[in-house]
Design an enzyme around this catalytic site. Structure first.
Site, PDB file in Angstrom:
ATOM      1  N   CYS A   1       0.808  -1.231   0.000  1.00 57.25           N
ATOM      2  CA  CYS A   1       0.000   0.000   0.000  1.00 57.25           C
ATOM      3  C   CYS A   1       0.839   1.278   0.000  1.00 57.25           C
ATOM      4  CB  CYS A   1      -0.951  -0.010   1.189  1.00 57.25           C
ATOM      5  SG  CYS A   1      -2.108  -1.381   1.112  1.00 57.25           S
TER       6      CYS A   1
ATOM      7  N   HIS B   1      -3.546   7.261   1.941  1.00 54.04           N
ATOM      8  CA  HIS B   1      -3.845   5.909   1.455  1.00 54.04           C
ATOM      9  C   HIS B   1      -5.177   5.480   2.065  1.00 54.04           C
ATOM     10  CE1 HIS B   1      -3.866   1.709   0.763  1.00 54.04           C
ATOM     11  NE2 HIS B   1      -3.627   1.391   2.027  1.00 54.04           N
TER      12      HIS B   1
ATOM     13  N   ASN C   1     -10.177  -0.617  -0.039  1.00 52.42           N
ATOM     14  CA  ASN C   1      -8.736  -0.414  -0.147  1.00 52.42           C
ATOM     15  C   ASN C   1      -8.242  -1.118  -1.413  1.00 52.42           C
ATOM     16  OD1 ASN C   1      -5.960  -0.492   0.094  1.00 52.42           O
ATOM     17  ND2 ASN C   1      -5.929  -1.159   2.229  1.00 52.42           N
TER      18      ASN C   1
HETATM   19  N1  COA Z   1     -17.842  -8.304  10.442  1.00 55.28           N
HETATM   20  C1  COA Z   1     -18.317  -8.454  11.681  1.00 55.28           C
HETATM   21  N2  COA Z   1     -17.532  -8.623  12.763  1.00 55.28           N
HETATM   22  C2  COA Z   1     -16.208  -8.659  12.547  1.00 55.28           C
HETATM   23  C3  COA Z   1     -15.650  -8.519  11.274  1.00 55.28           C
HETATM   24  C4  COA Z   1     -16.530  -8.341  10.188  1.00 55.28           C
HETATM   25  N3  COA Z   1     -16.086  -8.172   8.923  1.00 55.28           N
HETATM   26  N4  COA Z   1     -14.304  -8.573  11.382  1.00 55.28           N
HETATM   27  C5  COA Z   1     -14.013  -8.754  12.675  1.00 55.28           C
HETATM   28  N5  COA Z   1     -15.175  -8.811  13.395  1.00 55.28           N
HETATM   29  C6  COA Z   1     -15.334  -8.976  14.829  1.00 55.28           C
HETATM   30  C7  COA Z   1     -14.130  -9.629  15.485  1.00 55.28           C
HETATM   31  O1  COA Z   1     -14.226 -11.027  15.382  1.00 55.28           O
HETATM   32  C8  COA Z   1     -14.247  -9.136  16.901  1.00 55.28           C
HETATM   33  O2  COA Z   1     -15.212  -9.906  17.573  1.00 55.28           O
HETATM   34  P1  COA Z   1     -14.995 -10.309  19.128  1.00 55.28           P
HETATM   35  O3  COA Z   1     -14.961  -9.010  19.851  1.00 55.28           O
HETATM   36  O4  COA Z   1     -16.190 -11.153  19.395  1.00 55.28           O
HETATM   37  O5  COA Z   1     -13.700 -11.040  19.171  1.00 55.28           O
HETATM   38  C9  COA Z   1     -14.830  -7.727  16.749  1.00 55.28           C
HETATM   39  O6  COA Z   1     -15.419  -7.681  15.433  1.00 55.28           O
HETATM   40  C10 COA Z   1     -13.791  -6.644  16.867  1.00 55.28           C
HETATM   41  O7  COA Z   1     -12.693  -6.973  16.038  1.00 55.28           O
HETATM   42  P2  COA Z   1     -11.424  -6.074  15.917  1.00 55.28           P
HETATM   43  O8  COA Z   1     -10.481  -6.694  14.931  1.00 55.28           O
HETATM   44  O9  COA Z   1     -10.901  -5.758  17.263  1.00 55.28           O
HETATM   45  O10 COA Z   1     -12.079  -4.753  15.293  1.00 55.28           O
HETATM   46  P3  COA Z   1     -11.431  -3.379  15.001  1.00 55.28           P
HETATM   47  O11 COA Z   1     -12.252  -2.316  15.581  1.00 55.28           O
HETATM   48  O12 COA Z   1      -9.945  -3.374  15.279  1.00 55.28           O
HETATM   49  O13 COA Z   1     -11.586  -3.255  13.412  1.00 55.28           O
HETATM   50  C11 COA Z   1     -10.355  -3.534  11.382  1.00 55.28           C
HETATM   51  C12 COA Z   1     -11.029  -4.212  12.560  1.00 55.28           C
HETATM   52  C13 COA Z   1      -9.726  -4.600  10.527  1.00 55.28           C
HETATM   53  C14 COA Z   1     -11.391  -2.779  10.569  1.00 55.28           C
HETATM   54  C15 COA Z   1      -9.270  -2.541  11.882  1.00 55.28           C
HETATM   55  O14 COA Z   1      -8.460  -3.157  12.833  1.00 55.28           O
HETATM   56  C16 COA Z   1      -8.393  -1.983  10.810  1.00 55.28           C
HETATM   57  O15 COA Z   1      -8.860  -1.251   9.949  1.00 55.28           O
HETATM   58  N6  COA Z   1      -7.082  -2.260  10.865  1.00 55.28           N
HETATM   59  C17 COA Z   1      -6.106  -1.705   9.951  1.00 55.28           C
HETATM   60  C18 COA Z   1      -6.414  -2.112   8.552  1.00 55.28           C
HETATM   61  C19 COA Z   1      -5.401  -1.646   7.611  1.00 55.28           C
HETATM   62  O16 COA Z   1      -5.035  -0.516   7.623  1.00 55.28           O
HETATM   63  N7  COA Z   1      -4.963  -2.543   6.743  1.00 55.28           N
HETATM   64  C20 COA Z   1      -4.161  -2.287   5.621  1.00 55.28           C
HETATM   65  C21 COA Z   1      -2.965  -1.500   5.887  1.00 55.28           C
HETATM   66  S1  COA Z   1      -2.431  -0.989   4.360  1.00 55.28           S
END
Ligand code: COA
Length: 344
Positions: free
Chosen positions: A116, A271, A301
């Protein structure tokens, strides 16, 4: 009089495949829902290719557009730099495929692998090559087809809902200039003003696609296929924190060393990883909403292509124009990150 070269990004194009996939569509494949995806990422829909479209096919569509827009021919270029994490083949990369299929002369064509952070790394590379006087016109290509890699089941939902397919192309030209015309934040000369890059492999296993790879016994095995190691895996929370910190850090460093404040910037183009990440960077920089361009709600993304897709769309919508000072910031797997200050 001494002769200098500056790098001007003259044309941008984008290509998004037509297949729209909404959050509701994904909720039919996995345990997720529109409210969760919208609240956590800002994404409403993304585009997925249909078979047999490959990454180079998307790239070719973007390049055709930028050639038509600029009235240039393949023979007018002397280098191709392509960025992707989802090449058509494990090797070779997509740059020679684009070169051949579009009838470019047998010019150098390389792929770089910075995920990215592709736009900022390509910008820095092209700028150094053009400023040195060794090359005159470089084609930057950005293309990713994540949809074929993703685990579109509940197991992969934390990654699968974030990504979409897309491509972009940018033309970078060396323009001769006087010393006074070397682009700086303090003059009106168009071109690449400054770039900053970084990496830290401490994050390599926090966002990766593990196999096929030489770290896997046998490179590729039925076991690694079965356990899903051919899908991207991410520790979302850790990646989120690093992304916000690094993107804020590069924005602050670029502003400080170019002696500008947020007011001097026409638009921040982050990004498109997550709308919450973009918002945190915007808030840290004290920028108003109208000074940041996001389109993650439409495309998710698109990995290497997000920033040039945004610049192309922002120009088209009149949100930015030639002569504007634009700051881009990026973070990606590796970890890799960077920023660039460009006068369009
Ligand atoms: N739909 C529903 N629930 C989901 C889910 C989805 N698509 N993905 C994860 N969950 C659940 C998890 O299982 C977790 O459940 P639990 O509490 O029962 O264990 C809960 O939602 C919270 O998950 P978590 O991963 O802590 O959520 P978050 O608030 O951190 O958001 C992302 C997740 C991935 C959106 C976030 O961490 C993110 O954007 N990270 C960076 C991504 C990024 O920049 N990537 C590329 C870099 S270039």
């Amino acid at each position: 009089m001494a002769k200098y070269f500056k790098t001007v990004m003259t044309h941008f194009s984008r290509y998004l495949p037509p297949g729209r996939v909404t959050n509701n569509d994904l909720s039919k494949l996995m345990d997720t829902n529109d409210a969760w995806i919208t609240e956590r990422s800002g994404i409403k829909e993304r585009r997925f290719v249909e078979e047999p479209i490959a990454t180079s096919d998307l790239a070719i569509e973007a390049v055709k557009k930028v050639l038509a827009e600029s009235n240039l021919k393949p023979a007018d270029f002397d280098y191709i730099i392509a960025s992707t994490l989802s090449p058509d083949y494990y090797f070779p990369g997509i740059a020679p495929i684009v070169q051949h299929k579009l009838g470019f002369p047998t010019i150098p064509a390389i792929d770089i692998r910075v995920q990215c952070s592709a736009f900022v790394y390509s910008t820095q590379l092209a700028d150094a090559m053009l400023k040195s006087g060794q090359y005159k016109r470089i084609l930057l290509v950005f293309s990713d087809v994540q949809s074929k890699l993703l685990d579109l089941t509940t197991n992969g939902r934390n990654v699968a809902v974030l990504f979409g397919d897309g491509a972009a192309a940018v033309i970078c030209e060396a323009k001769e200039c006087t010393q006074e015309e070397i682009p700086q934040a303090s003059n009106q000369s168009s071109g690449v003003i400054d770039t900053i890059l970084g990496s830290d492999g401490v994050g390599a296993e926090m966002l990766l696609l593990r196999t096929p790879g030489t770290a896997t016994r046998g490179f590729l095995s039925p076991e690694t296929y079965e356990n899903g190691d051919w899908h991207p895996k991410m520790d979302g929370r850790v990646v989120f924190k690093h992304a916000v910190n690094r993107m804020c850090e590069v924005a602050e460093t670029l502003m400080a060393r170019n002696k500008i404040s947020a007011n001097d910037i026409a638009c921040l183009i982050p990004h498109q990883a997550n709308l919450r990440i973009s918002e945190m960077v915007r808030e840290k920089m004290n920028l108003s909403q109208d000074k940041v361009f996001n389109n993650i709600h439409k495309y998710g993304n698109t990995t290497s292509a997000t920033i040039p897709i945004c610049i192309n769309e922002a120009l088209e919508e009149g949100r930015i124009k030639k002569g504007d000072l634009v700051l881009t910031v990026a973070f990606g797997a590796g970890f890799t990150w960077g920023g660039s200050l460009i006068r369009l």
